[in-house]
Design an enzyme around this catalytic site. Structure first.
Site, PDB file in Angstrom:
ATOM      1  N   ARG A 280     -25.563 -64.527  31.740  1.00  0.00           N
ATOM      2  CA  ARG A 280     -26.600 -65.170  32.554  1.00  0.00           C
ATOM      3  C   ARG A 280     -27.869 -64.357  32.724  1.00  0.00           C
ATOM      4  O   ARG A 280     -28.773 -64.779  33.423  1.00  0.00           O
ATOM      5  CB  ARG A 280     -26.017 -65.573  33.916  1.00  0.00           C
ATOM      6  CG  ARG A 280     -24.893 -66.577  33.739  1.00  0.00           C
ATOM      7  CD  ARG A 280     -24.384 -67.216  34.999  1.00  0.00           C
ATOM      8  NE  ARG A 280     -23.220 -67.991  34.615  1.00  0.00           N
ATOM      9  CZ  ARG A 280     -21.969 -67.562  34.716  1.00  0.00           C
ATOM     10  NH1 ARG A 280     -21.712 -66.367  35.232  1.00  0.00           N
ATOM     11  NH2 ARG A 280     -20.971 -68.300  34.290  1.00  0.00           N
TER      12      ARG A 280
ATOM     13  N   THR B 119     -19.677 -62.212  32.883  1.00  0.00           N
ATOM     14  CA  THR B 119     -20.631 -63.211  32.401  1.00  0.00           C
ATOM     15  C   THR B 119     -21.897 -63.242  33.243  1.00  0.00           C
ATOM     16  O   THR B 119     -22.888 -63.847  32.848  1.00  0.00           O
ATOM     17  CB  THR B 119     -19.998 -64.616  32.421  1.00  0.00           C
ATOM     18  OG1 THR B 119     -19.527 -64.902  33.752  1.00  0.00           O
ATOM     19  CG2 THR B 119     -18.825 -64.702  31.455  1.00  0.00           C
TER      20      THR B 119
ATOM     21  N   THR C 207     -12.488 -62.801  42.221  1.00  0.00           N
ATOM     22  CA  THR C 207     -13.495 -62.070  41.440  1.00  0.00           C
ATOM     23  C   THR C 207     -14.920 -62.444  41.853  1.00  0.00           C
ATOM     24  O   THR C 207     -15.187 -63.543  42.329  1.00  0.00           O
ATOM     25  CB  THR C 207     -13.313 -62.343  39.943  1.00  0.00           C
ATOM     26  OG1 THR C 207     -13.261 -63.756  39.723  1.00  0.00           O
ATOM     27  CG2 THR C 207     -12.035 -61.701  39.426  1.00  0.00           C
TER      28      THR C 207
ATOM     29  N   ASN D  46     -11.629 -68.040  43.346  1.00  0.00           N
ATOM     30  CA  ASN D  46     -10.341 -68.560  43.780  1.00  0.00           C
ATOM     31  C   ASN D  46      -9.279 -67.470  43.874  1.00  0.00           C
ATOM     32  O   ASN D  46      -9.374 -66.412  43.250  1.00  0.00           O
ATOM     33  CB  ASN D  46      -9.858 -69.620  42.790  1.00  0.00           C
ATOM     34  CG  ASN D  46      -9.776 -69.076  41.372  1.00  0.00           C
ATOM     35  OD1 ASN D  46     -10.791 -69.005  40.675  1.00  0.00           O
ATOM     36  ND2 ASN D  46      -8.598 -68.670  40.920  1.00  0.00           N
TER      37      ASN D  46
ATOM     38  N   ASP E  17      -9.303 -74.261  43.022  1.00  0.00           N
ATOM     39  CA  ASP E  17     -10.294 -73.498  42.256  1.00  0.00           C
ATOM     40  C   ASP E  17     -11.699 -73.720  42.796  1.00  0.00           C
ATOM     41  O   ASP E  17     -12.646 -73.924  42.047  1.00  0.00           O
ATOM     42  CB  ASP E  17     -10.224 -73.848  40.763  1.00  0.00           C
ATOM     43  CG  ASP E  17     -11.102 -72.943  39.914  1.00  0.00           C
ATOM     44  OD1 ASP E  17     -11.287 -71.779  40.298  1.00  0.00           O
ATOM     45  OD2 ASP E  17     -11.614 -73.405  38.884  1.00  0.00           O
TER      46      ASP E  17
ATOM     47  N   TRP F   3     -22.060 -72.720  38.769  1.00  0.00           N
ATOM     48  CA  TRP F   3     -22.970 -71.576  38.653  1.00  0.00           C
ATOM     49  C   TRP F   3     -24.420 -71.979  38.406  1.00  0.00           C
ATOM     50  O   TRP F   3     -25.333 -71.204  38.668  1.00  0.00           O
ATOM     51  CB  TRP F   3     -22.519 -70.654  37.515  1.00  0.00           C
ATOM     52  CG  TRP F   3     -22.718 -71.297  36.175  1.00  0.00           C
ATOM     53  CD1 TRP F   3     -21.815 -72.035  35.485  1.00  0.00           C
ATOM     54  CD2 TRP F   3     -23.924 -71.296  35.408  1.00  0.00           C
ATOM     55  NE1 TRP F   3     -22.380 -72.513  34.329  1.00  0.00           N
ATOM     56  CE2 TRP F   3     -23.672 -72.069  34.247  1.00  0.00           C
ATOM     57  CE3 TRP F   3     -25.176 -70.721  35.564  1.00  0.00           C
ATOM     58  CZ2 TRP F   3     -24.636 -72.282  33.262  1.00  0.00           C
ATOM     59  CZ3 TRP F   3     -26.140 -70.932  34.589  1.00  0.00           C
ATOM     60  CH2 TRP F   3     -25.860 -71.705  33.444  1.00  0.00           C
TER      61      TRP F   3
ATOM     62  N   VAL G 151     -18.197 -74.366  30.194  1.00  0.00           N
ATOM     63  CA  VAL G 151     -16.882 -74.867  30.591  1.00  0.00           C
ATOM     64  C   VAL G 151     -16.668 -76.331  30.215  1.00  0.00           C
ATOM     65  O   VAL G 151     -15.573 -76.712  29.790  1.00  0.00           O
ATOM     66  CB  VAL G 151     -16.665 -74.666  32.108  1.00  0.00           C
ATOM     67  CG1 VAL G 151     -17.680 -75.415  32.925  1.00  0.00           C
ATOM     68  CG2 VAL G 151     -15.257 -75.066  32.509  1.00  0.00           C
TER      69      VAL G 151
ATOM     70  N   CYS H  52      -9.489 -74.287  25.925  1.00  0.00           N
ATOM     71  CA  CYS H  52     -10.435 -73.952  24.857  1.00  0.00           C
ATOM     72  C   CYS H  52     -10.611 -75.091  23.859  1.00  0.00           C
ATOM     73  O   CYS H  52     -11.699 -75.295  23.327  1.00  0.00           O
ATOM     74  CB  CYS H  52      -9.988 -72.706  24.094  1.00  0.00           C
ATOM     75  SG  CYS H  52     -10.235 -71.163  24.988  1.00  0.00           S
ATOM     76  N   HIS H  53      -9.538 -75.816  23.600  1.00  0.00           N
ATOM     77  CA  HIS H  53      -9.569 -76.827  22.543  1.00  0.00           C
ATOM     78  C   HIS H  53      -9.658 -78.258  23.071  1.00  0.00           C
ATOM     79  O   HIS H  53      -9.567 -79.196  22.284  1.00  0.00           O
ATOM     80  CB  HIS H  53      -8.335 -76.677  21.645  1.00  0.00           C
ATOM     81  CG  HIS H  53      -8.301 -75.373  20.912  1.00  0.00           C
ATOM     82  ND1 HIS H  53      -9.118 -75.097  19.839  1.00  0.00           N
ATOM     83  CD2 HIS H  53      -7.558 -74.255  21.111  1.00  0.00           C
ATOM     84  CE1 HIS H  53      -8.872 -73.881  19.392  1.00  0.00           C
ATOM     85  NE2 HIS H  53      -7.944 -73.335  20.153  1.00  0.00           N
TER      86      HIS H  53
END
Length: 711
Positions: free
Chosen positions: A142, A186, A260, A280, A326, A417, A567, A634-635
């Site tokens: 970012r 990130t 985090t 979370n 989350d 974000w 995401v 991811c997929h």
């Protein structure tokens, strides 16, 4: 941090302190005597953009007004620069002394002449591509921080690197995450009183959150504030953790706890406090985290205030106690003065994932107000008007009911974000909002693993079937909006509906303008007071990042990074709607310019042609559960990928059992980001995943032939 399971949308549509520092003893060197200073950052005069949020208050408001609501229609492309990382672009450029500094995906840094676009230098930190498996939401970054004569970038693999502003050469390189940790970074670093502040991401991977401060000149760690307790049988590193440990139970500490600090960090010189948001708790499902009874899991899903000199705890406000959905509180934290009840008050403003807009006293953290900034919130009926604690819907506690819960908002968040902005001229906050319902279901049989997400959920019930009506309804139910929110009245003043979620961050200016890019490929300007659209530029790709503005030689420029990813692409896939190709660029605009982008290259259309399905119903059911809980992040949900990661329905390995094992079990493509999953899955489980994807590919092939494309 992630979105898993789109069936929810279809269902709705169809139906540390000074005596506690881990690294105590560091001595801060003298502040830089030239270059970017604390005073320059605090001034925020508009000609330069020196920090991520535009100024210490993180308002993302510019006093520049050469570009305004009367002439913005004359805005044109001054110059552009193609980027060499075809992933999501989320950085806000910084500008100082005629140079524009950006980061791209994979934590690369580039410096351009801010007037002409000439590349001055480029830096590649050489992040291993295998790190991707430990990153929730694409290989994004970012932005940088500027201080003195240095540029600071935090890398995906957990380093903080100082570069020379003029040359891009490395001054120092510091590993900030624990050795061997699954953490990643990130976010953009922030500057406070000669220190560089940075946390990390990874609250789905058994990690323990923190915020740390490093000497800007030497890289020496000065303090580290942990957001969750350690082993309760041992002395805690800080007094604030003695209080927090009482809100946890069982062996939570063995799994890190989460919390985090992956994005929001705000230093306020007025109060001399640093405010930051936390993620979370981990795992999401409280049944696997507070095994001996319920607890709030401090300091997760909270805003925390500390003293910048020492990292000493001052106050906290937990927005989502015992978070199980989350609902990170890592969204941008804005500080300003508001007139409340006839008195001017220094306040913190926050629009987190959970859908409520919070106004807190900046000095004490006392709750002032909290009102919804989106419609349809169903996890809580509202907030206590005195304490701000949510009134949680009992049905939302899926681990207690044993039933699925379709949550609004979902894990993508009512606001994530993508930065909001605040105009002191209109008194409004401009928020990119999302409507992305989520399927939650506890998994009582869950066991901790070592690779990928560790959530304690079974989201396989959120699969979207190969049914065109259901898929069309799903896409229709997923959308977003640009919301202008009045923080004093607690009301939405205007709203611009958008056809897809995860649109770009916003910029407000004294020209009565709000700028925002969209996920569907437009960069737009609206009137800040009424929301009227005045100008639009086709970007050829989705926009996630927030724009900024600066002035050189009397001319105002507006800059924005474009490039679809993040995401929504990697987890929601094409089923989420609003998917555009990735064309990563830096775009810079000014009045009267007439630059053009090159024609968009056509992408070949893939046709599904999988081998015939096979496998027992039991194997396929097992594969569906394993895929949904691990591979989909991811997929893509239901094995339908987005633009960035491989679509496994088209994989050449799908009909080759042994080769599939070599890729998934053995990790022969680790350097491409597909690491070995042999510590998480057995060969039998990996075969079950293949059989599930094979079934899905054949179902979608039949759908394409029978009723037209739905993916």
């Amino acid at each position: 941090m992630r979105f898993i399971g789109l069936a929810a949308a279809a269902a709705l549509a169809l139906a540390g302190c000074s005596d506690t520092n881990d690294n105590a003893g560091g001595s801060r060197s003298a502040l830089a005597s030239e270059g970017v200073t604390d005073a320059l950052i605090a001034a925020g005069n508009g000609d330069e953009w020196l920090t991520y949020g535009g100024d210490y208050d993180e308002r993302r408001f510019s006093p520049l007004d050469q570009i305004n609501d009367g002439n913005v229609a004359q805005l044109g492309l001054a110059w552009s620069a193609d980027l060499d990382t075809a992933r999501g672009q989320e950085a806000t450029p910084l500008m100082h002394d005629g140079t524009l500094y950006i980061t791209t995906a994979w934590s690369m840094v580039k410096a351009y002449d801010a007037k002409t676009g000439a590349l001055k230098w480029a830096y590649d930190p050489q992040v291993p591509r295998s790190k991707l498996v430990e990153v929730c939401c694409d290989a994004v970054n970012r932005g940088v921080a500027l201080y003195g004569d240095k540029v600071y970038v935090a890398t995906l693999d957990g380093r903080l690197v100082a570069l020379d502003q003029d040359t891009g050469s490395v001054v120092w390189d510091k590993l900030t995450i624990p050795e061997g940790s699954q953490m990643a970074i990130t976010g953009a670093p922030r500057i406070a009183k000669g220190m560089v502040l940075i946390g990390s991401a990874g609250a789905e991977y058994f990690t323990r959150g923190y915020l740390a401060a490093f000497d800007a000149q030497t890289g020496e760690e000065l303090w580290r504030f942990h957001t969750v307790p350690g082993d309760p049988s041992k002395p805690q590193e800080a007094k604030h953790l003695d209080a927090a440990v009482k809100t946890w139970s069982g062996d939570f500490w063995k799994r890190g706890g989460g919390g985090t600090v992956w994005d929001s960090i705000t230093y306020d010189p007025t109060t001399d406090l640093v405010y930051f948001g936390t993620a979370n708790a981990e795992p999401w499902n409280p049944a696997h985290r507070n095994t001996d009874g319920a607890g709030d899991s401090l300091y997760t899903a909270s805003i925390v205030a500390v003293r910048p000199d020492t990292g000493e705890y001052v106050w906290h406000f937990q927005e989502t106690p015992e978070d199980r959905w989350d609902f990170d509180s890592n969204q941008q934290i804005t500080v300003t003065e508001l007139s409340i009840g006839g008195k001017q008050r220094r306040v913190v403003m926050h629009a987190p994932k959970n859908g409520f807009f919070y106004v807190l006293d900046a000095q004490s953290g006392k709750f002032i107000s909290g009102k919804p900034f989106v419609d349809g919130i169903n996890w809580a009926s509202g907030l206590d008007p005195v304490t701000g604690k949510p009134n949680v819907n009992p049905e939302a506690k899926y681990e207690i009911t044993g039933k699925p819960f379709v949550g609004v908002p979902g894990a993508v968040g009512a606001h994530s974000w993508t930065p909001m902005s605040y105009s002191p001229l209109t008194g409004l906050v401009y928020i990119p909002t999302n409507n992305t319902p989520q399927y939650y279901m506890g998994d009582p049989d869950w066991e901790p693993g070592e690779t990928g997400f560790q959530l304690g959920l079974d989201v396989s019930g959120g699969d979207i079937p190969a049914d065109k009506a259901v898929r069309d309804a799903t896409k229709a139910a997923l959308n977003g909006a640009l919301v202008a929110f009045d923080p004093v009245a607690g009301k939405i003043r205007w709203k611009v509906e958008q056809s897809s979620p995860t649109n770009g961050g916003t910029l407000a200016t004294a020209g009565n303008l709000v700028f925002q890019g969209t996920s569907t490929g437009q960069f737009k300007a609206f009137t800040a007071d009424t929301g009227q659209e005045l100008w639009s530029f086709p970007t050829q790709t989705g926009v996630l990042a927030a724009p900024m503005t600066y002035a050189i030689d009397g001319e105002q420029y507006v800059a924005v990074l474009v490039g679809w990813g993040g995401v929504w692409d990697v987890s929601a896939g094409k089923l989420g709607g609003g998917i555009t190709p990735n064309v990563s660029r830096l775009l810079v605009f000014k009045l009267g310019a007439s630059g053009k982008l090159p024609p968009l290259k056509a992408t070949p259309e893939l046709v599904l042609d999988p081998p015939a399905p096979s496998g027992s119903p039991q194997q396929i059911a097992l594969g569906q559960k394993l895929y949904a809980n691990s591979c989909s992040v991811c997929h893509g949900i239901s094995a339908v990928a987005g633009s960035l990661n491989p679509d496994l329905r088209h994989s050449s390995t799908l009909g080759k059992k042994d080769l599939w094992q070599q890729v998934v079990h053995d990790g022969i493509l680790a350097e491409n980001g597909m690491v070995a999953w042999n510590k998480q899955f057995s060969r039998e489980q990996i075969e079950a995943i293949r059989l599930y994807v094979l079934k899905r590919a054949n179902e979608d092939k039949a759908l394409e032939k029978g009723s037209g494309k739905a993916t």
